[in-house]
Scaffold this motif. Structure first.
Motif, PDB file in Angstrom:
ATOM      1  N   ARG A   1       8.166   4.050   4.037  1.00 12.40           N
ATOM      2  CA  ARG A   1       7.108   4.100   3.483  1.00 12.40           C
ATOM      3  C   ARG A   1       6.924   4.192   1.929  1.00 12.40           C
ATOM      4  O   ARG A   1       6.302   3.493   1.120  1.00 12.40           O
ATOM      5  CB  ARG A   1       6.094   4.944   3.830  1.00 12.40           C
TER       6      ARG A   1
ATOM      7  N   GLN B   1       1.919  -1.395   4.322  1.00 12.59           N
ATOM      8  CA  GLN B   1       0.558  -1.765   5.385  1.00 12.59           C
ATOM      9  C   GLN B   1       0.422  -0.496   6.287  1.00 12.59           C
ATOM     10  O   GLN B   1       1.213  -0.205   6.983  1.00 12.59           O
ATOM     11  CB  GLN B   1       0.480  -2.866   5.926  1.00 12.59           C
ATOM     12  N   ASP B   2      -0.826  -0.136   6.422  1.00  8.04           N
ATOM     13  CA  ASP B   2      -0.860   0.803   7.598  1.00  8.04           C
ATOM     14  C   ASP B   2      -0.541   0.515   8.851  1.00  8.04           C
ATOM     15  O   ASP B   2      -0.906  -0.650   9.277  1.00  8.04           O
ATOM     16  CB  ASP B   2      -2.511   1.495   7.485  1.00  8.04           C
TER      17      ASP B   2
END
Length: 404
Positions: free
Chosen positions: A320, A330-331
């Protein structure tokens, strides 16, 4: 170290940065170490195609004691011995390195050879059969060094050095913190003197190293702040570099990024620690040592994304962090998806800059991959005896095949 404690180290350097840094501060830096015989060491191209040596000579005045301009690419043993003899003949009491990483590394070894009484082959890192590698302690005093980098290079403030010697199957490696510089000059004109292909290659090395460093977790605030700023400077400058090749600010920012990365390591970050996003230092080094026409930047870019894709275990926190730094997070991403996005982004960036992303682009024949893999075995920074030679070769060959 226990949780909450901080390890940091400081060294008595001075950093001079900007326009006319040489003219304004070189004499001061020499006087600070009590120099009476300052001896310059560089490559032929720096001495004969730029005015940097003449500028330093003018700034030093009567303290200037001469120049040796025979340092060869990749810091060859023969050229370092010749430089040592020239510095000795000049009765040097200060060494000034002017050039890229090869020159700066070479001057550190010149200082070691001038100071240490031992045989060069006995005081270098040793690789005893079936035992861990070790670097002998080098305890003799060393001449002070001033570094004037012409490219952004992590070599500018280090104590480790490696020489190329065609008579050996590996580099001649040394480590001596007493060879760290007393001063570093990031002079705008000196940095602008490096040609576009060279600055692109060295900037690629700096950028790729800082991408890998973004995966680090648990850094203390001192190391974290330096590392974050180093990445911000390098990323922004790297993306603009080839479009603004004569912009001194970009070259200065890349050099400052390398300097801050070194300082982060002094303040607690482990150098050469391996992680999914760091590429493969041993393979990249083996490529550019075996092929003198290939720079370390290009030997890094051709394996970086492939090393990420081949990684088996990926920590989601690290994935991340790197993905966010490169604006591809991206989530909802899992670690593997994030790593693949990072690899794709890196290839996109490298293609934009104009460096290769496949070994075949460097005209390396597939049949030679095994010889490159064998060249990774004796690399103390990357593998100080932790893997067997067969394991190291097997892993390296797998990466090389993927990258070809």
């Amino acid at each position: 170290m226990s949780e909450g404690t901080i390890r940091a180290a400081g060294y008595p350097w001075r950093l001079y940065c900007g326009t006319n840094a040489i003219e304004e501060r070189m004499a001061e830096a020499a006087d600070r170490v009590g120099a009476k015989r300052a001896f310059l060491i560089c490559s032929k191209s720096v001495n004969r195609r730029t005015d940097t040596v003449q500028r330093i000579k003018d700034a030093l005045g009567k303290v200037y004691a001469g120049v040796f301009d025979g340092i060869e690419k990749d810091s060859t043993y023969a050229s370092v011995i010749a430089a040592k003899e020239a510095a000795e003949a000049a009765n040097a009491d200060l060494l000034i390195a002017v050039g890229g990483g090869s020159v700066i590394v070479s001057v550190r070894v010149v200082a070691i050879y001038l100071g240490e009484p031992g045989n060069p082959f006995e005081i270098m890192t040793q690789y005893p059969e079936k035992k861990p590698a070790f670097s002998p302690r080098l305890t003799a005093p060393k001449l002070p060094i001033i570094n004037v980098p012409t490219t952004p290079t992590s070599a500018m403030n280090r104590g480790g050095s490696g020489l190329k010697n065609p008579d050996l199957s590996h580099r001649m490696e040394y480590f001596d913190p007493k060879t760290r510089p007393s001063a570093i000059f990031l002079d705008d004109a000196a940095l602008l003197s490096a040609p576009p292909n060279l600055i692109r290659s060295t900037a690629t090395t700096v950028f790729s190293s800082l991408v890998g460093a973004q995966a680090d977790t648990g850094l203390n605030p001192l190391a974290q702040s330096d590392q974050d700023m180093a990445f911000r400077l390098a990323y922004a400058a790297y993306l603009r570099l080839m479009d603004e090749i004569d912009n001194p600010e970009l070259r200065r920012h890349l050099a400052l990024a390398a300097f801050l990365q070194n300082r982060a390591e002094d303040d607690g970050r482990r150098r050469f620690q391996t992680n999914v996003f760091a590429g493969n230092y041993a393979v990249s080094t083996a490529i550019h040592i075996r092929y003198p026409n290939i720079g370390q930047g290009e030997s890094t870019s051709v394996v970086h994304a492939h090393a990420i894709r081949l990684s088996r275990e990926i920590a989601v926190v690290s994935a991340r962090q790197v993905a966010a730094a490169l604006s591809v997070w991206q989530d909802g991403m899992d670690a593997r998806t994030a790593a693949r996005s990072v690899a794709a982004k890196l290839e996109e960036i490298y293609r934009k800059i104009g460096v290769p992303t496949r070994l075949r682009e460097l005209d390396i024949v597939r049949e030679d991959l095994v010889n490159i893999a064998k060249g990774t075995v004796k690399n103390f920074n990357f593998n100080p005896g932790k893997r067997s030679p067969s394991e190291q070769i097997e892993a390296s060959l797998s990466l090389l095949e993927s990258a070809w």
